[in-house]
Motif scaffolding. Structure first.
Motif, PDB file in Angstrom:
ATOM      1  N   ASN A   1       0.796  -1.237   0.000  1.00  0.00           N
ATOM      2  CA  ASN A   1       0.000   0.000   0.000  1.00  0.00           C
ATOM      3  C   ASN A   1       0.828   1.286   0.000  1.00  0.00           C
ATOM      4  OD1 ASN A   1      -2.032  -1.861   0.069  1.00  0.00           O
ATOM      5  ND2 ASN A   1      -2.877  -1.241   2.033  1.00  0.00           N
ATOM      6  N   VAL A   2       2.150   1.174   0.013  1.00  0.00           N
ATOM      7  CA  VAL A   2       3.050   2.300  -0.272  1.00  0.00           C
ATOM      8  C   VAL A   2       4.169   1.754  -1.149  1.00  0.00           C
ATOM      9  CG1 VAL A   2       2.575   3.667   1.813  1.00  0.00           C
ATOM     10  CG2 VAL A   2       4.334   1.899   1.859  1.00  0.00           C
TER      11      VAL A   2
ATOM     12  N   ARG B   1      -1.692   3.930   6.439  1.00  0.00           N
ATOM     13  CA  ARG B   1      -1.438   3.723   5.015  1.00  0.00           C
ATOM     14  C   ARG B   1      -0.482   2.550   4.797  1.00  0.00           C
ATOM     15  NH1 ARG B   1      -3.559   4.342   0.230  1.00  0.00           N
ATOM     16  NH2 ARG B   1      -4.113   6.509   0.668  1.00  0.00           N
TER      17      ARG B   1
ATOM     18  N   SER C   1      -3.257  -4.272  -1.390  1.00  0.00           N
ATOM     19  CA  SER C   1      -3.343  -3.903  -2.809  1.00  0.00           C
ATOM     20  C   SER C   1      -2.694  -4.965  -3.687  1.00  0.00           C
ATOM     21  CB  SER C   1      -2.669  -2.551  -3.034  1.00  0.00           C
ATOM     22  OG  SER C   1      -1.330  -2.550  -2.562  1.00  0.00           O
TER      23      SER C   1
ATOM     24  N   HIS D   1      -3.998   1.717  -2.661  1.00  0.00           N
ATOM     25  CA  HIS D   1      -2.654   2.195  -3.011  1.00  0.00           C
ATOM     26  C   HIS D   1      -2.745   2.968  -4.332  1.00  0.00           C
ATOM     27  CE1 HIS D   1       1.474   2.615  -3.725  1.00  0.00           C
ATOM     28  NE2 HIS D   1       1.888   1.373  -3.692  1.00  0.00           N
TER      29      HIS D   1
ATOM     30  N   PHE E   1       0.072   2.530  -7.307  1.00  0.00           N
ATOM     31  CA  PHE E   1       0.564   1.165  -7.479  1.00  0.00           C
ATOM     32  C   PHE E   1       0.571   0.814  -8.966  1.00  0.00           C
ATOM     33  CE2 PHE E   1      -0.100  -3.574  -6.506  1.00  0.00           C
ATOM     34  CZ  PHE E   1       1.248  -3.778  -6.296  1.00  0.00           C
TER      35      PHE E   1
END
Length: 306
Positions: free
Chosen positions: A140-141, A164, A206, A236, A239
């Motif tokens: 997600n990052v 996050r 994600s 995300h 992504f």
């Protein structure tokens, strides 16, 4: 082997003639065993050396390089959560929180309780998280830096952003690995079933949603794939592995504006991605052909998938 044994017996015979104490059976046997062991050790030396070199190279190329990256890129007082505290702490010279508890005793009672570990990361004001993917998979990052993804033992560094940055459950990560293997075997329906289990274990990944979408695309379930790709981008927004296939699908559905925006963003964020560049170039070609067709020139043979 027989020749070696004969040579060893001859050597012992010669030594016994020169050194009378070797005529004692116990001493001769001990010396024979020692020489045999030494011979085996010498014969395997190259294998031992190569294995040792490979281990050292693995640590240098991953953990040590990551520690040095920390020393040049992370503010001095910033705390780092990691499962490799030795190299990150030594080479990075930053305070660390050991996610496995070896050098952070307050983590030990939380082993196996991922929500409690995440709460501790928030409480300790962690700024970065550096982990090996097979033990703590972070999603997600986007990673700030990562080791070679084509080599085992992937290690990644992320900014830790509460609510996050997401650490996947290990059971969900294991299911994803199983699903990837099934996809490589072209067993896409089975892979979809495994990935649906993974999302029940951990619905906030994600990566899991993107993998499920790719399996669904191979099974020609386009509508479900689009839904999961959009879900992945909700979790995300930057992504690229979800942006590129969704952009491709939207272009094929003639949803030009959103499709082009996704592909252009993917290339801007990840200029090193050959797949993103190829998809953007193909989309531009389709737009060009469509423009010619609208003006009565050229041909248009692109099939819209419905």
């Amino acid at each position: 082997i027989l020749l070696a044994a004969w040579g060893l017996s001859r050597l012992l015979g010669l030594l016994a003639g020169a050194l009378p104490f070797l005529r004692t059976p116990a001493v001769a046997t001990a010396l024979a065993l020692f020489l045999a062991a030494a011979g085996f050790a010498l014969s395997d030396w190259n294998a031992f050396r190569d294995a040792h070199y490979g281990t050292v190279r693995h640590i240098l190329d991953r953990h040590v390089k990551m520690g040095l990256w920390v020393s040049f890129n992370v503010a001095a007082e910033t705390r780092i959560a990691t499962n490799v505290p030795g190299t990150i702490g030594y080479y990075g010279t930053r305070p660390v929180l050991d996610m496995k508890g070896a050098v952070s005793p307050d983590v030990l009672p939380l082993i196996g309780d991922l929500p409690a570990l995440v709460s501790l990361l928030d409480e300790k004001n962690v700024g970065y998280i550096i982990t090996t993917r097979e033990e703590f998979e972070v999603v997600n990052v986007n990673p700030l830096v990562t080791s070679d993804i084509n080599q085992v033992g992937i290690i990644e560094a992320f900014r830790y952003i509460p609510t996050r940055t997401h650490i996947m459950s290990q059971s969900a990560s294991a299911l994803n690995m199983e699903a990837v293997q099934l996809m490589q075997e072209k067993r896409f329906k089975a892979a979809s079933n495994v990935l649906e289990r993974s999302l029940r274990e951990d619905p906030e990944s994600s990566r899991s949603r993107t993998l499920l979408a790719l399996a669904q695309l191979q099974a020609e379930d386009t509508a479900s794939a689009i839904g999961n790709l959009r879900g992945a981008l909700t979790l995300h927004p930057h992504f690229a592995p979800a942006m590129v296939p969704l952009g491709d699908l939207l272009i094929r559905r003639q949803e030009w504006d959103e499709g082009m925006k996704l592909l252009e963003t993917a290339v801007r964020l990840f200029p090193q991605s050959a797949q993103a560049k190829a998809s953007l170039e193909a989309a531009r070609e389709i737009l060009h052909e469509d423009s010619l067709r609208a003006r009565g020139g050229g041909t248009y043979s692109f099939t819209i998938e419905r």
